[in-house]
Design an enzyme around this catalytic site. Structure first.
Site, mmCIF file in Angstrom:
data_model
loop_
_atom_site.group_PDB
_atom_site.id
_atom_site.type_symbol
_atom_site.label_atom_id
_atom_site.label_comp_id
_atom_site.label_asym_id
_atom_site.label_seq_id
_atom_site.Cartn_x
_atom_site.Cartn_y
_atom_site.Cartn_z
ATOM 1 N N GLY A 8 0.792 -1.164 -0.060
ATOM 2 C CA GLY A 8 0.047 -0.012 -0.086
ATOM 3 C C GLY A 8 0.991 1.148 -0.062
ATOM 4 N N GLY A 9 0.204 2.289 0.152
ATOM 5 C CA GLY A 9 0.907 3.527 0.016
ATOM 6 C C GLY A 9 1.359 3.998 1.394
ATOM 7 C CB ALA A 10 3.693 6.856 2.475
ATOM 8 N NE ARG A 11 2.723 8.107 9.108
ATOM 9 C CZ ARG A 11 3.751 7.354 9.749
ATOM 10 N NH1 ARG A 11 3.802 6.104 9.672
ATOM 11 N NH2 ARG A 11 4.518 8.160 10.546
ATOM 12 C CE LYS A 14 3.406 0.146 3.618
ATOM 13 N NZ LYS A 14 3.076 1.644 3.521
ATOM 14 C CB THR A 34 14.370 -3.699 6.559
ATOM 15 O OG1 THR A 34 13.441 -2.921 6.403
ATOM 16 C CG2 THR A 34 14.119 -4.956 6.398
ATOM 17 C CG HIS A 49 6.720 1.174 13.690
ATOM 18 N ND1 HIS A 49 6.316 0.357 12.851
ATOM 19 C CD2 HIS A 49 6.520 2.651 13.196
ATOM 20 C CE1 HIS A 49 5.753 0.932 11.754
ATOM 21 N NE2 HIS A 49 5.776 2.485 11.991
ATOM 22 N NE ARG A 52 1.749 -0.047 15.432
ATOM 23 C CZ ARG A 52 1.902 0.508 14.149
ATOM 24 N NH1 ARG A 52 1.602 1.743 13.741
ATOM 25 N NH2 ARG A 52 2.834 -0.283 13.410
ATOM 26 C CG ASP A 82 7.146 -2.627 8.986
ATOM 27 O OD1 ASP A 82 7.417 -2.160 7.629
ATOM 28 O OD2 ASP A 82 6.606 -2.320 9.551
#
Length: 167
Positions: A8-11, A14, A34, A49, A52, A82
């Site tokens: 998908g796109g940024a933000r 995903k 990564t 991240h 969360r 990710d």
């Protein structure tokens, strides 16, 4: 064994979707990161991240040798990678052959016993980049995504936090 590609796109949501998918499998999930904290903004993003996800994840920082990280963590809980596009950026920056590395990743995915959820960005929906490096990155990302989607059991495209099943 399940191979799941989430793009998908940024933000778009995903990573959150991938985290929830990884938690749905038995065992303690493994987060294969990564990204590298090369600046303050990225360090803050990584911290958000981590906060969360909480402490129930095993973390593995792997900016380059993704195939080996999957080999080393196989046999337990689901692994969440990710993300593939940051991995590609790392490979290009290190001067490594991204095509050869991707072939190795595809071969490794075929031998996994535990589930693998891979996150990637869909970068080919915008305008053609104005410089050669950006075009190389965009083209390589598209080819990597095609290869991984080809071997994946499931592929989801995330838009505005909503998953669309592609495969």
């Amino acid at each position: 064994m399940a191979i799941i590609l989430i793009t998908g796109g940024a933000r778009s949501g995903k990573s959150l979707r991938a985290e929830n998918r990884a938690r749905s499998f038995p065992g303690r999930p493994v987060y294969v990161a990564t990204a590298e904290a090369l600046d303050t903004e990225m360090a803050e993003r990584i911290a958000r991240h981590r906060a969360r996800r909480g402490n129930d994840w095993i973390e593995r920082e792997t900016p380059l040798d993704l195939a080996q990280a999957l080999i080393d963590t196989d046999g337990g809980g689901a692994r969440l990678v990710d993300c593939l596009t940051l991995w590609l950026s790392n490979l290009l920056h290190a001067g490594l052959d991204w095509s050869k590395q991707t072939d190795g990743l595809v071969e490794t995915l075929a031998r996994q016993r535990s589930p693998v959820i891979l996150v990637t960005n869909e970068v080919g929906l915008g305008i053609v980049p104005d410089n050669a490096l950006a075009r190389i990155f965009r083209d390589a990302a598209g080819l990597i995504n095609q290869q991984i989607a080809g071997v994946a059991d499931e592929v989801e495209f995330i838009v505005s936090g909503l998953p669309m099943k592609l495969k």
